[in-house]
Enzyme design. Structure first.
Site, PDB file in Angstrom:
ATOM      1  CG  ASP A  11      -2.211   0.867   0.871  1.00 10.40           C
ATOM      2  OD1 ASP A  11      -2.159   1.672  -0.084  1.00 10.40           O
ATOM      3  OD2 ASP A  11      -3.218   0.756   1.583  1.00 10.40           O
TER       4      ASP A  11
HETATM    5  C1  NOJ Z   1      -3.950   3.911   0.073  1.00 12.88           C
HETATM    6  C2  NOJ Z   1      -5.168   3.054   0.257  1.00 12.88           C
HETATM    7  O1  NOJ Z   1      -5.079   2.365   1.481  1.00 12.88           O
HETATM    8  C3  NOJ Z   1      -5.371   2.057  -0.846  1.00 12.88           C
HETATM    9  O2  NOJ Z   1      -6.627   1.455  -0.669  1.00 12.88           O
HETATM   10  C4  NOJ Z   1      -5.276   2.706  -2.182  1.00 12.88           C
HETATM   11  O3  NOJ Z   1      -5.497   1.753  -3.185  1.00 12.88           O
HETATM   12  C5  NOJ Z   1      -3.908   3.332  -2.312  1.00 12.88           C
HETATM   13  N1  NOJ Z   1      -3.747   4.339  -1.276  1.00 12.88           N
HETATM   14  C6  NOJ Z   1      -3.701   3.968  -3.676  1.00 12.88           C
HETATM   15  O4  NOJ Z   1      -4.465   5.091  -3.805  1.00 12.88           O
END
Ligand code: NOJ
Length: 752
Positions: free
Chosen positions: A297
């Site tokens: 993430d």
């Molecule tokens: C953080 C988020 O937790 C995740 O769900 C998302 O896909 C990513 N950022 C990318 O934007």
């Protein structure tokens, strides 16, 4: 343009082939005259043979563009990273024009001309917005969810995108957690079926028509159980709970073919997910045989320093690769910091090559090596996005997601003699908030508000619609109350739209107080005091505490954030063009003090009994939530017979058939979601008092009786036993079939 693309492609193939021949047959350097059919393995082997370490690490690197950001950091200079082969994938980049421009940099200015992969959070719509995922989950309609996932993928793929960070399949029993809005709610079984449907919708059978995307299951794992409901907080749970409750939806999504998985921000068992080999290797790869790639993430690799399991970025990157994270999102750590690990032996080139191979595999599957611009067709983009069929589907899915929570004196549907309708509330004419959080490239101007929906209806029905906002979502300004009161006097029915703003749920949007904010509830109370019938529509990305709202409403609808067609969908329900059929995918607490409250509890040694003191209960309120999982009303009324079984004693190799007669006793056709729950009365470890194991959504005509049949197999009776093996145990089971998790309509069976 086309000719240039073609030339580039031919050149690319020749280069690759030349490399292959150079590698495999150094002595006979010649060009093959016929068009080469090069296998995936040959292509990837040849690329790996040519790549420098920087280029390999580049394929393992994902950056956001400057189009927008979905996290705390922005990185300059990503275009140079593409040129130098130090970045193989980008996110937050969309539209044909933009993705094509970046792809051209990769194809024309980088050494190896490896196509870029474009990702984006397309969660509940790209431009045509569907209800937020928790709302859609309330439909319990797997076909509808598959269709909405397909439409969002189709639109996004037409806008140059390849890869969506969906589905989010985190089970949660935490309404304070803002990300409750992104998932399918509290239940493992329902969540698993929805996970599969969404993967099918996103990926379909593959990319033959370039109208599907690569799915990314997230957030692996157990992100939905943060301590105290705060986003990014610690998760601490037994392996048994992890395996029984939290893991099945990820597994279901992987089994449905999801090609990528995203790690979560939280730790599991003291180790952050992005460095957790137990999760990523033992479970995901060894047990589930996942062979796609794993992406971290947003900066979650770097964040392992804050977690306190590594001292610096180099150690963070090495730990992540060792654990099995193939691609680093936004941290830039792989690109810059992990080479030391190859020098000191903590990493091997084989590990790096494995990750690169998995990533290239997916680029290959998408057809990008054949045509890097496959997803860049500007005509298609124009034609596909927000097509009339997509808008019609958004309206249909939206109305399927609206849950009727209360309907005293048949206030709904609004009868034809109620000519003067007063619409009140902060959310009644609000376009922006209809989008919900994670709204892709959805635009507020395309959303139909409740007021607009009602006005279109008024134009053909003779209904007269008046409107007053009354107050804002937040704040304590009651200046609009007087006008609302005045107008209420002339109304036959008042429709109130209250709730949260869209940014009160989603990422980094935990709330400790989950009541309806501001003075909206006061306004509702005032409207109710006029004696006019009040229909309340609650819009929210989470279960709110609706105890008072319930009291002051004659009818009550939970409408989540419904997307582009919100107002039309609501109007369909309000005036009976659509008979509500949704049921809650998560319990709504009476009070924050009850959290977590969920149906699938354990019995405890002192089971709940409100009439005696010495048991598991509160002194000041019941244990039950305000509205239970699976609850939702309809304009029809349904009655259930006792469940019947084809045998009351069975063995684990037999299938148990359970059937129930459901009758629509009303004079209106309606859909019912028939739910089957199971209780294993005695186990080697304690078992929940109820677990959903099946459901059917079906239309039952007025006066009609339908026999609904379920088949239960060994799989449905199984769990992680005392010794952590998966299987079932002989003994008694209660099989419940009813309209919600509250049902006591049951039959007892014995597994020999
Ligand atoms: C953080 C988020 O937790 C995740 O769900 C998302 O896909 C990513 N950022 C990318 O934007």
């Amino acid at each position: 343009m086309k000719t240039m693309q073609l030339c580039l492609l031919v050149l690319f193939n020749i280069l690759v082939l030349a490399g292959l021949w150079g590698q495999k047959n150094a002595k006979t350097q010649r060009v093959v005259a016929v068009k080469p059919t090069i296998s995936k393995e040959q292509l990837i082997d040849s690329l790996l043979a040519k790549m420098t370490l920087d280029e390999k690490l580049g394929q393992m690197t994902l950056f956001t563009t400057d189009w927008g950001s979905t996290g705390p950091t922005i990185r300059e200079g990503f275009e140079n990273d593409i040129r130098s082969g130090r970045c193989g994938a980008l996110f937050n980049s969309h539209t044909v024009e933009f993705t094509k421009r970046l792809q051209k940099i990769a194809m024309e200015e980088s050494r190896l001309k490896i196509p870029l992969l474009f990702g984006y959070d397309v969660i509940h719509g790209y431009k045509t917005m569907f209800p937020v995922p928790l709302g859609e989950a309330a439909s319990w309609d797997l076909q509808a969810m598959e269709l909405s996932a397909y439409i969002m993928a189709k639109e996004a793929a037409a806008a140059g995108l390849h890869w969506t960070y969906a589905p989010m399949v985190d089970i949660t029993r935490e309404p304070r957690w803002g990300r409750v809005m992104e998932g399918a709610g509290e239940d493992t079984y329902l969540g698993s079926r929805i996970a599969e449907a969404r993967v099918r919708g996103i990926q379909g059978d593959g990319f033959a028509k370039a109208d599907r995307m690569v799915a990314c299951v997230k957030h692996f794992a157990a992100y939905g159980a943060p301590v105290a409901g705060r986003d990014y907080a610690t998760v601490d749970m037994s392996e048994r709970m992890l395996r029984d409750i939290y893991l099945p939806p990820y597994k279901a999504a992987v089994k449905a073919g999801a090609m990528t998985v995203m790690t979560s921000f939280n730790e599991y068992d003291g180790v952050p997910a992005s460095g957790n080999r137990f999760l990523l290797q033992n479970i995901l790869r060894d047990e589930w045989k996942f062979d796609g790639f794993v992406v971290s993430d947003y900066t979650s690799v770097t964040e392992m320093i804050n977690h306190g399991v590594v001292k610096d970025e180099t150690d963070a990157g090495i730990l992540a690769i060792q654990a099995g994270v193939d691609m680093d999102m936004q941290g830039g750590i792989y690109q810059e910091k992990v080479k030391a690990g190859l020098k000191d032996g903590r990493l091997t080139m084989q590990q790096i090559d494995n990750s690169v191979r998995r990533i290239l595999d997916i680029k290959y599957a998408l057809g990008l090596f054949d045509d890097p611009y496959r997803f860049c067709d500007a005509d298609r983009e124009k034609k596909v996005i927000m097509s009339p069929e997509h808008i019609a589907a958004a309206r249909d899915v939206a109305r399927k997601s609206i849950v009727l929570l209360k309907n005293d004196k048949a206030t709904l549907p609004i009868r034809a003699d109620k000519k003067r309708v007063l619409v009140v509330g902060a959310l009644a004419d609000d376009k922006e908030n209809m989008l919900g959080a994670w709204s892709g490239s959805g635009e507020a101007r395309h959303c139909v508000t409740l007021l607009e929906g009602l006005q279109s209806y008024a134009a053909t029905s003779g209904v007269v619609v008046d409107y007053v906002k009354g107050c804002a979502i937040e704040g304590d300004d009651k200046n609009g109350f007087t006008e609302a009161l005045m107008k209420a006097k002339d109304a036959d029915v008042i429709i109130m739209a209250i709730g949260e703003s869209r940014d009160m749920s989603g990422e980094a949007a935990a709330r400790a107080i989950i009541h309806v904010p501001g003075v909206q509830a006061d306004l509702l109370k005032l409207m109710k005091a006029t004696g006019r019938p009040v229909v309340t529509i609650v819009m929210s990305g989470r279960p709110l505490i609706l105890t008072d709202v319930h009291t002051h409403s004659d009818a009550l609808l939970e409408a989540w954030f419904l997307g582009s067609q919100a107002g039309n969908a609501l109007t369909d329900v309000l005036f009976g063009k659509y008979n509500p059929s949704a049921k809650l995918p998560i319990s709504f607490p009476r009070h924050e003090g009850q959290i977590p409250v969920f149906y699938s509890q354990k019995n405890t040694g002192r089971p709940y009994d409100p009439t005696i003191k010495w048991n598991s209960r509160y002194l000041d309120m019941p244990n039950e939530p305000m509205y239970s999982f699976g609850y939702g009303l309809s304009y029809s009324h349904f009655t259930y017979s006792l469940p019947k079984v084809d045998k009351s004693v069975f063995t684990e190799n037999e299938t148990l058939t359970v059937s129930v007669d459901v009758t629509n006793t009303s004079d209106v056709d309606g859909e019912e979601i028939v739910q089957l729950y199971l209780r294993d009365l005695v186990g080697s470890v304690t078992r929940p008092v109820k677990e959903l194991k099946g459901f059917r959504k079906l239309l039952i005509q007025k006066g009609q009786t339908v026999t609904v049949t379920f088949q239960l197999t060994k799989e449905d009776l199984s769990f992680y036993r005392k010794d952590m093996t998966w299987g079932c145990e002989p003994g008694e089971f209660d099989v419940f079939v009813g309209p919600s998790s509250d049902t006591q309509n049951k039959v007892r069976v014995v597994l020999k």
